[in-house]
Design a protein around this motif. Structure first.
Motif, PDB file in Angstrom:
ATOM      1  N   LEU A  14      35.533   1.442   1.604  1.00  0.00           N
ATOM      2  CA  LEU A  14      36.535   0.707   2.368  1.00  0.00           C
ATOM      3  C   LEU A  14      35.833  -0.271   3.290  1.00  0.00           C
ATOM      4  CD1 LEU A  14      38.670   3.815   3.333  1.00  0.00           C
ATOM      5  CD2 LEU A  14      39.138   2.188   1.491  1.00  0.00           C
ATOM      6  N   VAL A  15      36.177  -1.542   3.176  1.00  0.00           N
ATOM      7  CA  VAL A  15      35.511  -2.569   3.968  1.00  0.00           C
ATOM      8  C   VAL A  15      36.081  -2.619   5.385  1.00  0.00           C
ATOM      9  CG1 VAL A  15      37.045  -4.460   3.256  1.00  0.00           C
ATOM     10  CG2 VAL A  15      34.699  -4.968   3.969  1.00  0.00           C
ATOM     11  N   ARG A  16      35.177  -2.835   6.326  1.00  0.00           N
ATOM     12  CA  ARG A  16      35.531  -3.058   7.717  1.00  0.00           C
ATOM     13  C   ARG A  16      34.717  -4.264   8.186  1.00  0.00           C
ATOM     14  NH1 ARG A  16      38.643   0.074   6.004  1.00  0.00           N
ATOM     15  NH2 ARG A  16      39.299   2.062   6.878  1.00  0.00           N
ATOM     16  N   TRP A  17      35.221  -4.939   9.185  1.00  0.00           N
ATOM     17  CA  TRP A  17      34.542  -6.124   9.704  1.00  0.00           C
ATOM     18  C   TRP A  17      34.142  -5.864  11.145  1.00  0.00           C
ATOM     19  CZ3 TRP A  17      37.328 -11.496  10.280  1.00  0.00           C
ATOM     20  CH2 TRP A  17      36.402 -12.465  10.698  1.00  0.00           C
ATOM     21  N   GLN A  18      32.856  -5.831  11.404  1.00  0.00           N
ATOM     22  CA  GLN A  18      32.351  -5.687  12.767  1.00  0.00           C
ATOM     23  C   GLN A  18      32.270  -7.088  13.360  1.00  0.00           C
ATOM     24  OE1 GLN A  18      31.743  -2.665  14.401  1.00  0.00           O
ATOM     25  NE2 GLN A  18      31.778  -4.104  16.103  1.00  0.00           N
ATOM     26  N   HIS A  19      33.411  -7.534  13.885  1.00  0.00           N
ATOM     27  CA  HIS A  19      33.514  -8.888  14.432  1.00  0.00           C
ATOM     28  C   HIS A  19      32.712  -8.956  15.729  1.00  0.00           C
ATOM     29  CE1 HIS A  19      35.339 -12.483  16.222  1.00  0.00           C
ATOM     30  NE2 HIS A  19      35.693 -12.814  14.987  1.00  0.00           N
ATOM     31  N   GLY A  65      34.397  -9.108  -1.850  1.00  0.00           N
ATOM     32  CA  GLY A  65      34.451  -8.056  -2.865  1.00  0.00           C
ATOM     33  C   GLY A  65      33.109  -7.828  -3.528  1.00  0.00           C
ATOM     34  N   ALA A  66      32.389  -8.897  -3.837  1.00  0.00           N
ATOM     35  CA  ALA A  66      31.060  -8.770  -4.446  1.00  0.00           C
ATOM     36  C   ALA A  66      30.105  -8.079  -3.478  1.00  0.00           C
ATOM     37  CB  ALA A  66      30.534 -10.145  -4.842  1.00  0.00           C
ATOM     38  N   HIS A  67      30.203  -8.432  -2.210  1.00  0.00           N
ATOM     39  CA  HIS A  67      29.360  -7.823  -1.181  1.00  0.00           C
ATOM     40  C   HIS A  67      29.650  -6.325  -1.069  1.00  0.00           C
ATOM     41  CE1 HIS A  67      27.253  -7.435   2.670  1.00  0.00           C
ATOM     42  NE2 HIS A  67      28.321  -6.812   3.113  1.00  0.00           N
ATOM     43  N   VAL A  68      30.924  -5.957  -1.023  1.00  0.00           N
ATOM     44  CA  VAL A  68      31.309  -4.548  -0.894  1.00  0.00           C
ATOM     45  C   VAL A  68      30.848  -3.755  -2.116  1.00  0.00           C
ATOM     46  CG1 VAL A  68      33.283  -2.956  -0.812  1.00  0.00           C
ATOM     47  CG2 VAL A  68      33.226  -4.974   0.672  1.00  0.00           C
ATOM     48  N   LEU A  69      31.040  -4.310  -3.309  1.00  0.00           N
ATOM     49  CA  LEU A  69      30.597  -3.631  -4.527  1.00  0.00           C
ATOM     50  C   LEU A  69      29.097  -3.369  -4.485  1.00  0.00           C
ATOM     51  CD1 LEU A  69      31.131  -2.651  -7.475  1.00  0.00           C
ATOM     52  CD2 LEU A  69      30.623  -4.994  -8.176  1.00  0.00           C
ATOM     53  N   GLU A  70      28.328  -4.398  -4.199  1.00  0.00           N
ATOM     54  CA  GLU A  70      26.862  -4.274  -4.161  1.00  0.00           C
ATOM     55  C   GLU A  70      26.421  -3.264  -3.108  1.00  0.00           C
ATOM     56  OE1 GLU A  70      22.940  -4.904  -5.202  1.00  0.00           O
ATOM     57  OE2 GLU A  70      24.663  -5.794  -6.214  1.00  0.00           O
ATOM     58  N   ARG A 121      26.365 -13.287   7.811  1.00  0.00           N
ATOM     59  CA  ARG A 121      25.892 -12.695   9.070  1.00  0.00           C
ATOM     60  C   ARG A 121      25.815 -11.168   9.002  1.00  0.00           C
ATOM     61  NH1 ARG A 121      29.356 -16.167  13.519  1.00  0.00           N
ATOM     62  NH2 ARG A 121      28.270 -18.133  13.203  1.00  0.00           N
ATOM     63  N   ASP A 122      26.122 -10.602   7.844  1.00  0.00           N
ATOM     64  CA  ASP A 122      26.084  -9.152   7.623  1.00  0.00           C
ATOM     65  C   ASP A 122      26.998  -8.404   8.598  1.00  0.00           C
ATOM     66  OD1 ASP A 122      25.233  -7.034   6.057  1.00  0.00           O
ATOM     67  OD2 ASP A 122      23.615  -6.506   7.436  1.00  0.00           O
ATOM     68  N   GLU A 123      28.181  -8.969   8.833  1.00  0.00           N
ATOM     69  CA  GLU A 123      29.147  -8.346   9.735  1.00  0.00           C
ATOM     70  C   GLU A 123      30.094  -7.389   9.018  1.00  0.00           C
ATOM     71  OE1 GLU A 123      29.305 -12.247  12.701  1.00  0.00           O
ATOM     72  OE2 GLU A 123      31.061 -11.738  11.513  1.00  0.00           O
ATOM     73  N   LEU A 124      30.107  -7.426   7.691  1.00  0.00           N
ATOM     74  CA  LEU A 124      30.991  -6.539   6.937  1.00  0.00           C
ATOM     75  C   LEU A 124      30.277  -5.228   6.670  1.00  0.00           C
ATOM     76  CD1 LEU A 124      32.460  -9.111   4.418  1.00  0.00           C
ATOM     77  CD2 LEU A 124      33.500  -8.274   6.521  1.00  0.00           C
ATOM     78  N   THR A 125      30.966  -4.145   6.949  1.00  0.00           N
ATOM     79  CA  THR A 125      30.405  -2.822   6.717  1.00  0.00           C
ATOM     80  C   THR A 125      31.282  -2.086   5.727  1.00  0.00           C
ATOM     81  OG1 THR A 125      31.632  -1.813   8.539  1.00  0.00           O
ATOM     82  CG2 THR A 125      29.454  -2.706   9.059  1.00  0.00           C
ATOM     83  N   VAL A 126      30.712  -1.077   5.125  1.00  0.00           N
ATOM     84  CA  VAL A 126      31.467  -0.259   4.190  1.00  0.00           C
ATOM     85  C   VAL A 126      31.555   1.146   4.763  1.00  0.00           C
ATOM     86  CG1 VAL A 126      31.617   0.620   1.825  1.00  0.00           C
ATOM     87  CG2 VAL A 126      30.663  -1.656   2.247  1.00  0.00           C
ATOM     88  N   HIS A 127      32.761   1.629   4.882  1.00  0.00           N
ATOM     89  CA  HIS A 127      33.015   3.002   5.307  1.00  0.00           C
ATOM     90  C   HIS A 127      33.469   3.769   4.071  1.00  0.00           C
ATOM     91  CE1 HIS A 127      33.596   2.089   9.848  1.00  0.00           C
ATOM     92  NE2 HIS A 127      32.734   1.248   9.302  1.00  0.00           N
ATOM     93  N   TYR A 128      33.278   5.067   4.087  1.00  0.00           N
ATOM     94  CA  TYR A 128      33.574   5.856   2.898  1.00  0.00           C
ATOM     95  C   TYR A 128      34.588   6.950   3.206  1.00  0.00           C
ATOM     96  CZ  TYR A 128      29.592   3.316   1.215  1.00  0.00           C
ATOM     97  OH  TYR A 128      28.753   2.297   0.858  1.00  0.00           O
TER      98      TYR A 128
END
Length: 193
Positions: free
Chosen positions: A68-73, A98-103, A44-51
């Protein structure tokens, strides 16, 4: 109710007794909801990456960023890693996260540095033991870097020391293959395990 007490006992160190109370049931219901929602969060593309910037204290220049991963629930709002990473590790969904955050991190930071014309910025990404155990992490890292034009040497993968203290040699083999790509490795939270 017994299941909730059992999870509380496991969280507090195993081989112990815990008496059930209604707060445990509430926590178990929340945990189950997080577990169910987390399974769909990547799709659902709810995970975001903050830096988080990494700054050279002598020059004051930003020399890198840590992803740094965050979840926009959709209901609970922005969740911090402490709210869901443990559940992700216990359920095995951490590998896809983890694969999603890396990409995403490689894609976003590569695009930003391209627009700014800057080079040599370091990108730090955290890894979990589950990712190392998948056996294909080196391929995922290599593909992400190549796909987005990111220099392997500008990527820093961080692992916790507990990953290195496990009895299996598989993580060391995967780490060796990653290092052979030219990717730097670091131990995160050293001394806490």
């Amino acid at each position: 109710d017994a299941d909730a007490a059992m999870y509380r006992a496991k969280e507090r160190g195993r081989n112990r007794l815990e008496l059930f109370d209604s707060a445990m049931r509430d926590a178990a219901v929340i945990r189950l909801q997080i577990e169910n929602d987390l399974r769909r969060a990547v799709d659902r593309d709810e995970l975001t990456v903050h830096y988080q910037p990494i700054v050279d204290l002598r020059s004051g220049r930003v020399v890198g960023v840590e992803a740094l991963v965050r979840w926009q629930h959709p209901v609970r709002g922005l969740l911090q890693p402490d709210d869901f990473i443990l559940v992700a590790e216990e359920t095995g969904t951490i590998a896809s996260i983890g694969a999603h955050v890396l990409e995403r991190a490689v894609a976003e930071v590569s695009a930003i540095t391209s627009r700014l014309g800057s080079t040599g910025l370091r990108l730090g990404v955290n890894l979990s033991a589950h990712q190392l155990g998948s056996g294909n992490l080196d391929r995922l890292v290599d593909q992400a870097c190549r796909r987005h034009g990111w220099a392997h040497g500008d990527l820093l993968l961080e692992i916790t020391e507990t990953v290195l203290t496990e009895e299996t040699a598989a993580p060391l083999d995967v780490l060796g293959r990653i290092r052979d790509l030219g990717v730097d490795l670091a131990i995160d939270d050293f001394g806490t395990g």
